[in-house]
Scaffold this active site. Structure first.
Site, PDB file in Angstrom:
ATOM      1  CB  THR A  19      14.577  -0.871 -11.154  1.00  0.00           C
ATOM      2  OG1 THR A  19      13.343  -1.156 -10.509  1.00  0.00           O
ATOM      3  CG2 THR A  19      15.711  -1.332 -10.264  1.00  0.00           C
ATOM      4  CB  THR A  99      12.291  -4.903 -15.543  1.00  0.00           C
ATOM      5  OG1 THR A  99      11.794  -4.897 -14.195  1.00  0.00           O
ATOM      6  CG2 THR A  99      13.772  -4.582 -15.561  1.00  0.00           C
ATOM      7  CG  ASP A 100       7.695  -4.188 -12.894  1.00  0.00           C
ATOM      8  OD1 ASP A 100       8.469  -5.156 -12.875  1.00  0.00           O
ATOM      9  OD2 ASP A 100       7.391  -3.541 -11.874  1.00  0.00           O
TER      10      ASP A 100
HETATM   11  C1  SIN Z   1      12.011  -2.404 -12.565  1.00  0.00           C
HETATM   12  O1  SIN Z   1      12.393  -1.535 -13.326  1.00  0.00           O
HETATM   13  O2  SIN Z   1      12.684  -3.471 -12.425  1.00  0.00           O
HETATM   14  C2  SIN Z   1      10.760  -2.326 -11.747  1.00  0.00           C
HETATM   15  C3  SIN Z   1      10.121  -0.994 -11.724  1.00  0.00           C
HETATM   16  C4  SIN Z   1       9.656  -0.539 -13.061  1.00  0.00           C
HETATM   17  O3  SIN Z   1       9.254  -1.363 -13.903  1.00  0.00           O
HETATM   18  O4  SIN Z   1       9.658   0.687 -13.293  1.00  0.00           O
END
Ligand code: SIN
Length: 334
Positions: A19, A99-100
């Site tokens: 993200t 973040t995932d």
């Molecule tokens: C994010 O980064 O918050 C969600 C998408 C990902 O993990 O690439």
């Protein structure tokens, strides 16, 4: 400070997507965007003051939504990190990530990077195109940490929302909030703000140069099974049938599991599958022989690792050839 000052630390920024590199059609949108679109040069352009704290070398290692992370990409990333850190002219690394699955990548690198130099992961909850995007400040803070001598020998770190976390402990705890990461039970290692870096506690578990693990080829297949009211043994039996080498149970409470799962686990272990008991609770530790008889079953307690990190450690231990009799010591040490 002169931006071209050669005494500034040289930090490599490795971008993988997420993200932080996300793009939405509307600046007010913080969901429904595409992750991993914006290139590393643009991410850096959004933070011109980076040139005041480090000399930046940038590489685009991948452009993915981190839900699609693979062990093969972990291998590529780990090899690149180790190669860069072996260079005298690289002082530290920042990895931008989604973040995932950030916590899984961070823990894998914590165990497989062979250097005392800082490796700092960062990310964002809002896409690069959003109003009040959190990526630029998280990136600035991550480079600030990587460029700071106090970050050496701390293993892999996560700099997010002004906090500094240990890769082993940190986990994502919100689907939307910009303070999405926590280290349950033990808390953050420290904080970073306005160019200041403060560590408030040390990392005690072994990592990096004290870890024997490496990414030297494909990882053995390890799957995760959750226990819940009325759980059936079908998933365990199916995983065993396709030849998994290990299973991590995300158990209830103290790593307990439904009677049907416990019977399936006993059968799986008899067929040579390594089984680790973790908890789905989200905080606390799993006691060996606490809620299930590990000695009688032949299962391993994950201690304080969540199921996703327990899977990473089990894959690395199995790939190193650690026998069943040695696995509990691995989980007690790393
Ligand atoms: C994010 O980064 O918050 C969600 C998408 C990902 O993990 O690439």
């Amino acid at each position: 400070m002169n931006p071209s000052h050669t005494s500034l630390p040289r930090i490599a920024v490795l971008a993988t997507g997420g993200t932080i590199a996300g793009q939405a059609g509307d600046a007010a949108r913080t969901s429904g965007y595409k992750a991993g679109v914006v290139g590393v040069d643009k991410l850096l352009d959004a933070v011109p003051s980076l040139s005041q704290i480090a000399r930046i070398h940038a590489e685009q290692v991948a452009s993915i939504d981190s839900k699609d992370m693979t062990p093969a990409l972990w291998g590529t990333l780990c090899a690149r990190v180790n190669a860069l850190l072996a260079q005298d002219d690289v002082d530290g690394i920042v990895i931008t990530h989604g973040t995932d699955t950030l916590e899984e990548t961070a823990y894998l690198l914590h165990l497989t990077v062979k250097s005392d130099k800082p490796v700092v992961l960062t990310a964002a909850m809002r896409p690069a195109t959003a109003l009040s995007a959190d990526g630029p400040l998280n990136l600035f803070n991550a480079v600030t940490v990587a460029a700071n001598r106090a970050a050496w020998k701390q293993g892999v770190l996560v700099a997010f929302n002004n906090q500094i976390h240990c890769a082993r402990e940190v986990t994502k705890t919100s689907t939307y909030a910009v303070d999405a990461f926590r280290s349950p039970e033990v808390g953050a290692l420290g904080w970073v703000q306005d160019g200041e870096v403060r560590f408030q506690r040390a990392v005690l578990r072994r990592h990096t140069l004290q870890s024997p693990f490496e990414m030297s080829g494909p990882l053995p297949e390890v799957e995760i099974v959750t226990s819940y009211a009325g759980a059936s043994r079908a998933s365990i039996d199916a995983f065993v049938a396709v030849g998994v080498k290990g299973l991590v149970i995300a158990g209830t409470g103290n790593g307990s599991m439904h009677l049907t799962l416990q019977a399936a686990v006993a059968d799986a272990i008899k067929q040579g599958v390594a089984v680790v008991r973790s908890s789905r609770v989200g905080a606390g530790h799993v006691m060996r022989n606490g809620a299930a008889p590990d000695d009688a079953l032949g299962s391993i307690s994950a201690d304080t690792l969540n199921s996703y990190k327990a899977r990473v450690l089990l894959m690395l231990a199995l790939s190193k050839g650690v026998p069943a009799s040695g696995l509990q010591a691995v989980f007690d040490t790393y």
